[in-house]
Design a protein around this motif. Sequence first.
Motif, PDB file in Angstrom:
ATOM      1  N   GLU A  21       0.823  -1.203   0.000  1.00  0.00           N
ATOM      2  CA  GLU A  21       0.000   0.000   0.000  1.00  0.00           C
ATOM      3  C   GLU A  21       0.861   1.259   0.000  1.00  0.00           C
ATOM      4  O   GLU A  21       0.373   2.359  -0.277  1.00  0.00           O
ATOM      5  N   ALA A  22       2.130   1.116   0.347  1.00  0.00           N
ATOM      6  CA  ALA A  22       3.097   2.216   0.347  1.00  0.00           C
ATOM      7  C   ALA A  22       4.476   1.603   0.162  1.00  0.00           C
ATOM      8  O   ALA A  22       4.672   0.415   0.430  1.00  0.00           O
ATOM      9  N   PRO A  23       5.457   2.375  -0.286  1.00  0.00           N
ATOM     10  CA  PRO A  23       6.797   1.814  -0.494  1.00  0.00           C
ATOM     11  C   PRO A  23       7.407   1.263   0.792  1.00  0.00           C
ATOM     12  O   PRO A  23       7.129   1.748   1.887  1.00  0.00           O
ATOM     13  N   MET A  24       8.236   0.243   0.644  1.00  0.00           N
ATOM     14  CA  MET A  24       9.007  -0.275   1.767  1.00  0.00           C
ATOM     15  C   MET A  24       9.875   0.847   2.338  1.00  0.00           C
ATOM     16  O   MET A  24      10.327   1.730   1.608  1.00  0.00           O
ATOM     17  N   GLU A  25      10.091   0.815   3.652  1.00  0.00           N
ATOM     18  CA  GLU A  25      10.928   1.816   4.291  1.00  0.00           C
ATOM     19  C   GLU A  25      12.028   1.146   5.114  1.00  0.00           C
ATOM     20  O   GLU A  25      11.828   0.050   5.642  1.00  0.00           O
ATOM     21  N   ILE A  26      13.165   1.816   5.215  1.00  0.00           N
ATOM     22  CA  ILE A  26      14.191   1.420   6.174  1.00  0.00           C
ATOM     23  C   ILE A  26      13.944   2.232   7.435  1.00  0.00           C
ATOM     24  O   ILE A  26      13.853   3.464   7.382  1.00  0.00           O
ATOM     25  N   VAL A  27      13.787   1.555   8.571  1.00  0.00           N
ATOM     26  CA  VAL A  27      13.341   2.229   9.793  1.00  0.00           C
ATOM     27  C   VAL A  27      14.266   1.907  10.963  1.00  0.00           C
ATOM     28  O   VAL A  27      14.951   0.877  10.982  1.00  0.00           O
ATOM     29  N   SER A  28      14.247   2.807  11.954  1.00  0.00           N
ATOM     30  CA  SER A  28      15.071   2.612  13.158  1.00  0.00           C
ATOM     31  C   SER A  28      14.331   3.025  14.421  1.00  0.00           C
ATOM     32  O   SER A  28      14.919   3.037  15.496  1.00  0.00           O
ATOM     33  N   PHE A  29      13.048   3.362  14.293  1.00  0.00           N
ATOM     34  CA  PHE A  29      12.273   3.858  15.436  1.00  0.00           C
ATOM     35  C   PHE A  29      11.132   2.900  15.754  1.00  0.00           C
ATOM     36  O   PHE A  29      10.477   2.388  14.851  1.00  0.00           O
ATOM     37  N   ARG A  30      10.920   2.644  17.037  1.00  0.00           N
ATOM     38  CA  ARG A  30       9.768   1.873  17.480  1.00  0.00           C
ATOM     39  C   ARG A  30       8.948   2.736  18.431  1.00  0.00           C
ATOM     40  O   ARG A  30       9.448   3.732  18.986  1.00  0.00           O
ATOM     41  N   ALA A  31       7.694   2.386  18.642  1.00  0.00           N
ATOM     42  CA  ALA A  31       6.897   3.098  19.635  1.00  0.00           C
ATOM     43  C   ALA A  31       7.569   2.922  20.990  1.00  0.00           C
ATOM     44  O   ALA A  31       7.826   1.792  21.417  1.00  0.00           O
ATOM     45  N   PRO A  32       7.915   4.004  21.681  1.00  0.00           N
ATOM     46  CA  PRO A  32       8.671   3.899  22.942  1.00  0.00           C
ATOM     47  C   PRO A  32       7.948   3.030  23.967  1.00  0.00           C
ATOM     48  O   PRO A  32       6.730   3.102  24.121  1.00  0.00           O
ATOM     49  N   ILE A  33       8.737   2.209  24.642  1.00  0.00           N
ATOM     50  CA  ILE A  33       8.189   1.371  25.706  1.00  0.00           C
ATOM     51  C   ILE A  33       8.461   2.021  27.052  1.00  0.00           C
ATOM     52  O   ILE A  33       9.312   2.909  27.173  1.00  0.00           O
ATOM     53  N   ASP A  34       7.752   1.575  28.076  1.00  0.00           N
ATOM     54  CA  ASP A  34       7.925   2.165  29.398  1.00  0.00           C
ATOM     55  C   ASP A  34       9.366   2.060  29.887  1.00  0.00           C
ATOM     56  O   ASP A  34       9.858   2.935  30.598  1.00  0.00           O
ATOM     57  N   ASN A  35      10.051   1.002  29.500  1.00  0.00           N
ATOM     58  CA  ASN A  35      11.419   0.789  29.965  1.00  0.00           C
ATOM     59  C   ASN A  35      12.459   1.591  29.195  1.00  0.00           C
ATOM     60  O   ASN A  35      13.644   1.525  29.516  1.00  0.00           O
ATOM     61  N   ASP A  36      12.040   2.339  28.176  1.00  0.00           N
ATOM     62  CA  ASP A  36      13.017   3.112  27.416  1.00  0.00           C
ATOM     63  C   ASP A  36      13.540   4.318  28.179  1.00  0.00           C
ATOM     64  O   ASP A  36      14.494   4.956  27.743  1.00  0.00           O
ATOM     65  N   SER A  37      12.911   4.679  29.278  1.00  0.00           N
ATOM     66  CA  SER A  37      13.349   5.833  30.057  1.00  0.00           C
ATOM     67  C   SER A  37      12.896   5.700  31.495  1.00  0.00           C
ATOM     68  O   SER A  37      11.842   5.128  31.773  1.00  0.00           O
ATOM     69  N   PRO A  38      13.677   6.233  32.441  1.00  0.00           N
ATOM     70  CA  PRO A  38      13.244   6.220  33.842  1.00  0.00           C
ATOM     71  C   PRO A  38      12.173   7.246  34.144  1.00  0.00           C
ATOM     72  O   PRO A  38      11.727   7.358  35.280  1.00  0.00           O
ATOM     73  N   PHE A  39      11.725   7.985  33.125  1.00  0.00           N
ATOM     74  CA  PHE A  39      10.740   9.030  33.369  1.00  0.00           C
ATOM     75  C   PHE A  39       9.302   8.544  33.227  1.00  0.00           C
ATOM     76  O   PHE A  39       8.384   9.327  33.088  1.00  0.00           O
ATOM     77  N   GLY A  40       9.126   7.249  33.198  1.00  0.00           N
ATOM     78  CA  GLY A  40       7.783   6.685  33.255  1.00  0.00           C
ATOM     79  C   GLY A  40       6.922   7.008  32.070  1.00  0.00           C
ATOM     80  O   GLY A  40       7.308   6.810  30.928  1.00  0.00           O
ATOM     81  N   SER A  54      19.602  17.334  19.021  1.00  0.00           N
ATOM     82  CA  SER A  54      21.014  17.211  19.379  1.00  0.00           C
ATOM     83  C   SER A  54      21.559  15.801  19.135  1.00  0.00           C
ATOM     84  O   SER A  54      22.737  15.634  18.815  1.00  0.00           O
ATOM     85  N   SER A  55      20.702  14.802  19.276  1.00  0.00           N
ATOM     86  CA  SER A  55      21.158  13.418  19.108  1.00  0.00           C
ATOM     87  C   SER A  55      20.700  12.806  17.788  1.00  0.00           C
ATOM     88  O   SER A  55      21.066  11.682  17.455  1.00  0.00           O
ATOM     89  N   GLY A  56      19.890  13.537  17.041  1.00  0.00           N
ATOM     90  CA  GLY A  56      19.419  13.029  15.757  1.00  0.00           C
ATOM     91  C   GLY A  56      18.002  12.499  15.861  1.00  0.00           C
ATOM     92  O   GLY A  56      17.690  11.689  16.724  1.00  0.00           O
ATOM     93  N   ASN A  57      17.123  12.970  14.994  1.00  0.00           N
ATOM     94  CA  ASN A  57      15.726  12.547  15.045  1.00  0.00           C
ATOM     95  C   ASN A  57      15.548  11.280  14.215  1.00  0.00           C
ATOM     96  O   ASN A  57      15.288  11.335  13.019  1.00  0.00           O
ATOM     97  N   TYR A  58      15.688  10.135  14.879  1.00  0.00           N
ATOM     98  CA  TYR A  58      15.579   8.855  14.179  1.00  0.00           C
ATOM     99  C   TYR A  58      14.128   8.394  14.036  1.00  0.00           C
ATOM    100  O   TYR A  58      13.883   7.316  13.500  1.00  0.00           O
ATOM    101  N   ARG A  59      13.210   9.208  14.502  1.00  0.00           N
ATOM    102  CA  ARG A  59      11.804   8.927  14.214  1.00  0.00           C
ATOM    103  C   ARG A  59      11.522   9.187  12.735  1.00  0.00           C
ATOM    104  O   ARG A  59      10.685   8.521  12.131  1.00  0.00           O
ATOM    105  N   TYR A  60      12.231  10.153  12.179  1.00  0.00           N
ATOM    106  CA  TYR A  60      12.078  10.492  10.765  1.00  0.00           C
ATOM    107  C   TYR A  60      13.465  10.493  10.113  1.00  0.00           C
ATOM    108  O   TYR A  60      14.035  11.547   9.848  1.00  0.00           O
ATOM    109  N   PRO A  61      14.039   9.324   9.891  1.00  0.00           N
ATOM    110  CA  PRO A  61      15.390   9.246   9.335  1.00  0.00           C
ATOM    111  C   PRO A  61      15.416   9.565   7.850  1.00  0.00           C
ATOM    112  O   PRO A  61      14.379   9.732   7.200  1.00  0.00           O
TER     113      PRO A  61
END
Length: 289
Positions: A21-40, A54-61
């Motif tokens: 339905e859309a072109p294949m994409e190369i991706v590096s972002f997943r929906a953040p999980i609770d364990n991805d940060s200590p900030f709950g 500052s660290s690079g927006n890998y949500r939209y590579p």
Amino acid sequence: TIGKFDGLIKNINFNGKNILEAPMEIVSFRAPIDNDSPFGLLRDIKASPWVAISSGNYRYPTTDLRDFKIVEINDKKAVFSYKLWFGAIGHLPAVFGDIIITINNDGFMKIHQTGRIENTPTYLMRYGYSWNLSGDLSNISYFGFGPQETYIDKHSYALMDVYNKKVEDTFVDYLVPQECGSAYNTKWAKVTDDSGNGVMFCSNSFSFNASEYTVEELTNKNHPHELVKSGNTIVHTDYFMSGVGSCALCTKLLPQYRFENMDIDFELIVCPVSNADNCFEKYKISKNI
């Protein structure tokens, strides 16, 4: 169809039907999980290591194709190659790679990527291909760890076997929507319609995920009842899915479970599949493409 300027798969036609339905994409972002940060549950903070300027927006590579070549075309196969740069806008590329795509006259397509990941301020959540498939491909069968969701650091309770599910059954109803339902160390997976026709993915090992929801939807919504189904089947075939860790306990994800500073050698075979096909036989054939 392969895009000449980005090297991505634009269309896959099986029996006269385009299943993408859309072109294949190369991706590096997943929906953040609770364990991805200590900030709950503070989602913006939770995802910040992967989306901050500052660290690079890998949500939209971004991907950059170089040196696209037709290597070989004959009555048995067509082979294309190109160099790939993948990363965040405004930063050095995170992945330098070479991709060779081979398509034979039996309908098998092999995507072979080699390269290395480096120059990242933090590890990447995942790295692989995303396929936006037709919504009528709503049945999955895979040979990998299951039957529950499994990850590189979360599979000791699981068994390698063949599992059959509806795509809707892969969703895990967490309090806050997040990455869920992946299958670690998958060897092959097929996604089919109710008649058993569809597409099959094969590799030595990959993380497989099929969902009714896009990563964007899982990221943007704060409660499961707010989620809106995409109407398609969103498939991820990842070379590496970083572990789920436990940063919620203020401990960092262990280095062996992170996608960073490593060589890449990923062969993924995509082919049509029918109800009459033996998936283990097709997997065996795929090894010789």
